[in-house]
Design an enzyme around this catalytic site. Structure first.
Site, PDB file in Angstrom:
ATOM      1  N   GLU A   1      -6.807   2.037  -3.382  1.00 46.64           N
ATOM      2  CA  GLU A   1      -5.357   2.003  -3.600  1.00 46.64           C
ATOM      3  C   GLU A   1      -4.874   0.559  -3.776  1.00 46.64           C
ATOM      4  OE1 GLU A   1      -3.219   5.072  -1.401  1.00 46.64           O
ATOM      5  OE2 GLU A   1      -1.992   3.450  -0.615  1.00 46.64           O
TER       6      GLU A   1
ATOM      7  N   PHE B   1       0.837  -1.189   0.000  1.00 47.71           N
ATOM      8  CA  PHE B   1       0.000   0.000   0.000  1.00 47.71           C
ATOM      9  C   PHE B   1       0.875   1.243   0.000  1.00 47.71           C
ATOM     10  CE2 PHE B   1      -4.470   1.159   0.522  1.00 47.71           C
ATOM     11  CZ  PHE B   1      -5.086  -0.011   0.130  1.00 47.71           C
TER      12      PHE B   1
ATOM     13  N   HIS C   1      -7.641  11.546  -2.376  1.00 44.53           N
ATOM     14  CA  HIS C   1      -7.183  10.225  -2.824  1.00 44.53           C
ATOM     15  C   HIS C   1      -6.972  10.300  -4.335  1.00 44.53           C
ATOM     16  CE1 HIS C   1      -7.241   5.942  -3.659  1.00 44.53           C
ATOM     17  NE2 HIS C   1      -7.333   5.657  -2.379  1.00 44.53           N
TER      18      HIS C   1
ATOM     19  N   ARG D   1      -2.578  10.941   5.865  1.00 39.08           N
ATOM     20  CA  ARG D   1      -2.736   9.574   6.358  1.00 39.08           C
ATOM     21  C   ARG D   1      -2.228   8.569   5.327  1.00 39.08           C
ATOM     22  NH1 ARG D   1      -6.625   5.447   5.527  1.00 39.08           N
ATOM     23  NH2 ARG D   1      -8.100   6.716   4.353  1.00 39.08           N
TER      24      ARG D   1
ATOM     25  N   ARG E   1      -0.396   9.217  -0.652  1.00 41.88           N
ATOM     26  CA  ARG E   1      -1.498   9.803  -1.434  1.00 41.88           C
ATOM     27  C   ARG E   1      -1.323  11.279  -1.742  1.00 41.88           C
ATOM     28  NH1 ARG E   1      -6.291   6.614   1.749  1.00 41.88           N
ATOM     29  NH2 ARG E   1      -5.767   4.624   0.790  1.00 41.88           N
TER      30      ARG E   1
ATOM     31  N   GLN F   1      -7.534  14.882   3.036  1.00 39.94           N
ATOM     32  CA  GLN F   1      -6.811  14.020   2.103  1.00 39.94           C
ATOM     33  C   GLN F   1      -7.562  13.861   0.782  1.00 39.94           C
ATOM     34  OE1 GLN F   1      -6.247   9.486   2.719  1.00 39.94           O
ATOM     35  NE2 GLN F   1      -4.212  10.381   2.735  1.00 39.94           N
TER      36      GLN F   1
ATOM     37  N   HIS G   1     -11.266  12.519   0.358  1.00 32.50           N
ATOM     38  CA  HIS G   1     -11.412  11.152   0.845  1.00 32.50           C
ATOM     39  C   HIS G   1     -11.394  11.020   2.358  1.00 32.50           C
ATOM     40  CE1 HIS G   1     -11.053   6.849   0.849  1.00 32.50           C
ATOM     41  NE2 HIS G   1      -9.873   6.868   1.425  1.00 32.50           N
TER      42      HIS G   1
ATOM     43  N   LEU H   1     -14.663   5.772  -4.984  1.00 31.61           N
ATOM     44  CA  LEU H   1     -13.287   5.321  -4.819  1.00 31.61           C
ATOM     45  C   LEU H   1     -12.933   4.075  -5.634  1.00 31.61           C
ATOM     46  CD1 LEU H   1     -10.823   6.121  -3.037  1.00 31.61           C
ATOM     47  CD2 LEU H   1     -11.397   4.140  -1.648  1.00 31.61           C
TER      48      LEU H   1
HETATM   49  C1  LIG Z   1     -14.731   4.586   0.119  1.00 34.07           C
HETATM   50  C2  LIG Z   1     -13.785   4.523   1.281  1.00 34.07           C
HETATM   51  C3  LIG Z   1     -12.830   3.511   1.346  1.00 34.07           C
HETATM   52  C4  LIG Z   1     -11.958   3.445   2.436  1.00 34.07           C
HETATM   53  N1  LIG Z   1     -11.021   2.431   2.453  1.00 34.07           N
HETATM   54  C5  LIG Z   1     -10.199   2.335   3.519  1.00 34.07           C
HETATM   55  C6  LIG Z   1      -9.271   1.264   3.619  1.00 34.07           C
HETATM   56  O1  LIG Z   1      -9.206   0.370   2.769  1.00 34.07           O
HETATM   57  N2  LIG Z   1      -8.456   1.229   4.697  1.00 34.07           N
HETATM   58  C7  LIG Z   1      -8.501   2.162   5.689  1.00 34.07           C
HETATM   59  O2  LIG Z   1      -7.742   2.054   6.645  1.00 34.07           O
HETATM   60  N3  LIG Z   1      -9.390   3.171   5.627  1.00 34.07           N
HETATM   61  C8  LIG Z   1     -10.249   3.278   4.583  1.00 34.07           C
HETATM   62  N4  LIG Z   1     -11.154   4.303   4.545  1.00 34.07           N
HETATM   63  C9  LIG Z   1     -11.306   5.189   5.730  1.00 34.07           C
HETATM   64  C10 LIG Z   1     -12.041   4.438   6.841  1.00 34.07           C
HETATM   65  O3  LIG Z   1     -13.043   3.614   6.288  1.00 34.07           O
HETATM   66  C11 LIG Z   1     -12.702   5.387   7.839  1.00 34.07           C
HETATM   67  O4  LIG Z   1     -11.799   6.367   8.249  1.00 34.07           O
HETATM   68  C12 LIG Z   1     -13.176   4.633   9.087  1.00 34.07           C
HETATM   69  O5  LIG Z   1     -13.911   3.487   8.726  1.00 34.07           O
HETATM   70  C13 LIG Z   1     -14.005   5.547   9.979  1.00 34.07           C
HETATM   71  O6  LIG Z   1     -14.618   4.797  10.994  1.00 34.07           O
HETATM   72  P1  LIG Z   1     -15.468   5.539  12.115  1.00 34.07           P
HETATM   73  O7  LIG Z   1     -15.990   4.462  13.006  1.00 34.07           O
HETATM   74  O8  LIG Z   1     -14.666   6.618  12.703  1.00 34.07           O
HETATM   75  O9  LIG Z   1     -16.663   6.252  11.326  1.00 34.07           O
HETATM   76  P2  LIG Z   1     -17.825   5.718  10.372  1.00 34.07           P
HETATM   77  O10 LIG Z   1     -17.681   4.307   9.988  1.00 34.07           O
HETATM   78  O11 LIG Z   1     -17.949   6.725   9.282  1.00 34.07           O
HETATM   79  O12 LIG Z   1     -19.117   5.798  11.294  1.00 34.07           O
HETATM   80  C14 LIG Z   1     -19.663   7.024  11.709  1.00 34.07           C
HETATM   81  C15 LIG Z   1     -20.905   6.757  12.520  1.00 34.07           C
HETATM   82  O13 LIG Z   1     -21.365   7.975  13.096  1.00 34.07           O
HETATM   83  C16 LIG Z   1     -22.751   8.066  12.963  1.00 34.07           C
HETATM   84  N5  LIG Z   1     -23.138   9.478  12.933  1.00 34.07           N
HETATM   85  C17 LIG Z   1     -22.554  10.499  12.245  1.00 34.07           C
HETATM   86  N6  LIG Z   1     -23.221  11.650  12.465  1.00 34.07           N
HETATM   87  C18 LIG Z   1     -24.244  11.347  13.319  1.00 34.07           C
HETATM   88  C19 LIG Z   1     -25.286  12.097  13.895  1.00 34.07           C
HETATM   89  N7  LIG Z   1     -25.465  13.404  13.662  1.00 34.07           N
HETATM   90  N8  LIG Z   1     -26.158  11.443  14.703  1.00 34.07           N
HETATM   91  C20 LIG Z   1     -26.045  10.113  14.947  1.00 34.07           C
HETATM   92  N9  LIG Z   1     -25.068   9.366  14.413  1.00 34.07           N
HETATM   93  C21 LIG Z   1     -24.186   9.968  13.609  1.00 34.07           C
HETATM   94  C22 LIG Z   1     -23.066   7.333  11.672  1.00 34.07           C
HETATM   95  O14 LIG Z   1     -24.400   6.895  11.669  1.00 34.07           O
HETATM   96  C23 LIG Z   1     -22.067   6.175  11.736  1.00 34.07           C
HETATM   97  O15 LIG Z   1     -22.613   5.104  12.447  1.00 34.07           O
HETATM   98  C24 LIG Z   1     -12.041   4.400   3.463  1.00 34.07           C
HETATM   99  C25 LIG Z   1     -12.989   5.404   3.413  1.00 34.07           C
HETATM  100  C26 LIG Z   1     -13.834   5.484   2.318  1.00 34.07           C
HETATM  101  C27 LIG Z   1     -14.812   6.624   2.269  1.00 34.07           C
END
Ligand SMILES: Cc1cc2nc3c(=O)[nH]c(=O)nc-3n(C[C@H](O)[C@H](O)[C@H](O)COP(=O)(O)OP(=O)(O)OC[C@H]3O[C@@H](n4cnc5c(N)ncnc54)[C@H](O)[C@@H]3O)c2cc1C
Length: 572
Positions: free
Chosen positions: A245, A115, A232, A384, A276, A230, A342, A242
């Site tokens: 990568e 990666f 991507h 990142r 990135r 960031q 991203h 997306l």
């Molecule tokens: C398309 C894509 C591909 C990715 N691929 C990778 C990868 O391969 N490897 C990697 O390391 N990272 C990757 N990332 C980044 C990574 O997925 C995220 O940074 C990480 O999953 C975030 O997790 P989280 O639990 O912080 O938030 P999230 O999974 O985004 O969860 C946020 C939560 O907050 C809740 N929420 C938000 N606002 C409110 C509100 N007002 N009221 C109630 N609930 C709310 C939502 O309902 C949700 O449950 C990717 C991101 C994207 C967009």
């Protein structure tokens, strides 16, 4: 008023991992605006990093640490990074034991792939659906302990209850009925994810609108390093969706309009697998200098040489995305791509235990914790590395869960004595939104914001464009007040919640811009054409932005934790 010991806002990887850790001894509530497994974590494709040393036998957490520090352009806090890389192998094995079906190598071990910015192949993956596999395994564990948890699914966080920098609850609203509830708890964890939706071209899901950040900021909590967004390098052209990568990790090439693998010019050693920020800038430079495909604003990602079999085995989902969204099958043709917003490096400042802090001396906001993408620990600094954020969500989600557990064991709940006072801001905004009856349209204001952020606060930034963008955002904040809401009712009023999200996005876009205009250097994701170099003398520091009651944004700065690696020039 409803009472819980602990309230967790967000059901992505960070929120659910924390809940699992904290629910043994306490009554825990999870609040999420979308069904838990629809959280954006489930969209993650390429993998999660850990120095398991399965493919590269000489890999170690030390190498992982150095790569992450260098990738962060030396803005990452090294104490936090060290914890993350050391915990990585343990949390990956734990996720495997929770049932996560990682892809396997020929010896039956967890498979690993290369990666960007990682000097060794250390991404653990489940084909190109890693986030989906992780999130569902974790949700199964949550279901197993569901008797100890209350899940408020499709409830919206409206505000936090914070007095004198002590948090003792949250205000939430049932999306289905519109009913507002006050949750009174000993502690709250923010795990609300990222803020990419402020940009027109973005890989982020609709839910990534930075709500948690604004709830914190409205209660006097600063936001840290918001200027670092960031981009991507491989978003599907015109859409931003997306292409992981992992495509380049498996050997994909980036090609310009002259048919050249242009990364040779910018990062001759790591080529397409440079970090990135560097690949996105290289791509943008090719486009700006007229070497896009047919002179247009995209380049190609060419996967054809990998062959049908490998693509179907390793990248089935991204192939399908190309077919579904732009009608191109990567087996037969190169895919048009462009940089896409991203990931949010900035967020709610917290320490390595998830404790939210409020100033440069790390004074705590008692009872408030943060983890995952909405938090800024900061393990990613100015840029990142791919696969480090699923890792961050799991490592620091678990750690924040342990902190919540400890905190709740040693703390009595402070009753919310004046419910009306706690609800004041929420009720006021609710009334204002319901009564909005102006001539502006929410959709038009949102589109203008997104276009302006993508065009004027993107991969390359300069003072004219950023200044223009800031004026635009301020103007849109005014025009927002003159919008009207199509649906005035209470039941499933998505117009209402979309209006709140737009308001939030306008508010943090302003913070991104104010921080970016002030930071007169180029570092990681923040690249200025008028200050092209990194400036460690003046800018090796984190930005802390607060908003006063009269709307003025104030900036302060916090030192970076440097333990093992002194800043040096980044070459790849
Ligand atoms: C398309 C894509 C591909 C990715 N691929 C990778 C990868 O391969 N490897 C990697 O390391 N990272 C990757 N990332 C980044 C990574 O997925 C995220 O940074 C990480 O999953 C975030 O997790 P989280 O639990 O912080 O938030 P999230 O999974 O985004 O969860 C946020 C939560 O907050 C809740 N929420 C938000 N606002 C409110 C509100 N007002 N009221 C109630 N609930 C709310 C939502 O309902 C949700 O449950 C990717 C991101 C994207 C967009």
């Amino acid at each position: 008023m409803i009472k819980h010991d602990i309230v967790i806002i967000g059901a992505g990887l960070a929120g659910m991992r924390a809940a699992l850790e904290a629910c043994e001894n306490h009554d825990v509530a999870i609040v999420t605006k979308i069904y838990p497994t629809r959280s954006h974590s489930g969209a993650a494709q390429g993998g999660v990093a850990a120095a398991l040393a399965n493919l590269a036998e000489d890999d170690s957490p030390d190498f992982h640490m150095f790569d992450t520090v260098k990738g962060s352009d030396f803005l990452g806090d090294q104490d936090a990074i060290e914890i993350m890389v050391n915990d990585a192998p343990h949390v990956i094995r734990e996720m495997e034991h929770f049932g996560c079906v990682f892809s396997r190598d020929e010896k039956g071990r967890i498979a690993q792939r290369a990666f960007g910015g990682h000097s060794k192949p250390r991404s653990c993956y489940a084909a190109d659906r890693t986030g989906h596999a992780l999130l569902h395994s974790l949700y199964e564990q949550i279901l197993k302990v569901s008797k100890k948890l209350t899940i408020y699914s499709e409830y919206y966080l409206r505000d936090l209850v914070i007095n004198d920098f002590t948090c003792n609850g949250a205000i939430i609203q049932d999306i289905k009925t519109g009913k507002i509830e006050v949750l009174n708890s000993k502690a709250v964890l923010m795990a609300t994810g990222g803020y990419g939706r402020a940009f027109q071209i973005t890989s982020n899901a609709f839910a990534c609108s930075g709500d948690g950040l604004i709830a914190a900021m409205n209660n006097g909590v600063p936001l840290m390093d918001m200027e670092f967004v960031q981009f991507h390098p491989t978003g599907l052209y015109g859409q931003g969706i997306l292409v992981s990568e992992a495509a380049r990790g498996e050997g994909g090439y980036l090609v310009n309009g002259k048919g050249e693998r242009f990364m040779e010019t910018y990062a001759s050693k790591m080529m397409e697998l440079a970090p990135r920020d560097i690949v996105s800038r290289s791509e943008q430079t090719e486009i700006n200098e007229g070497r896009g495909i047919d002179g247009k604003d995209f380049v190609h990602l060419d996967m054809r040489h990998l062959g049908r079999e490998k693509i179907l085995e390793k990248l089935p989902q991204v192939r399908q995305l190309g077919i579904d969204f732009i009608g191109v099958d990567m087996i037969d043709a190169p895919i048009p791509i462009q940089p896409t917003a991203h990931y949010s490096m900035g967020g709610i400042p917290c320490d390595v235990h998830g404790q939210v802090i409020r100033d440069k001396d790390s004074s705590p906001v008692r009872g408030l914790f943060a983890a995952g993408e909405c938090a800024c620990v900061s393990v990613h600094g100015a840029n990142r590395l791919g696969t480090n954020s699923l890792l961050e969500a799991v490592v620091f989600g678990k750690r924040a869960g342990a902190s919540l557990n400890e905190f709740a064991l040693n703390t009595n709940r402070v009753e919310i004595s004046d419910e009306n006072h706690a609800l004041e801001r929420t009720n006021k905004l609710t009334k204002e939104l319901r009564e909005m009856n102006g001539k502006e349209s929410i959709n038009v204001v949102r589109n203008e914001m997104k276009n302006s952020m993508t065009n004027d606060c993107g991969v390359y930034r300069n003072p004219e464009k950023m200044g223009r963008c800031l004026n635009k955002i301020k103007d849109l904040q005014k025009r927002f007040k003159d919008c009207s809401l199509g649906d005035k009712g209470s039941l499933f009023n998505t117009d209402f919640f979309e209006a709140i999200e737009l308001k939030n996005m306008l508010d943090f876009s302003e913070i991104i811009l104010v921080g970016a205009i002030e930071r007169k250097e180029s570092r990681g994701g923040h690249a200025r054409t008028d200050y092209e170099k990194r400036d460690d003398v003046n800018w090796l520091k984190h930005t802390l932005a607060t908003k006063s009651a009269d709307g003025e944004i104030k900036l302060d700065y916090k030192p970076v934790s440097i333990t093992k690696h002194q800043p040096e020039e980044r070459k790849y």
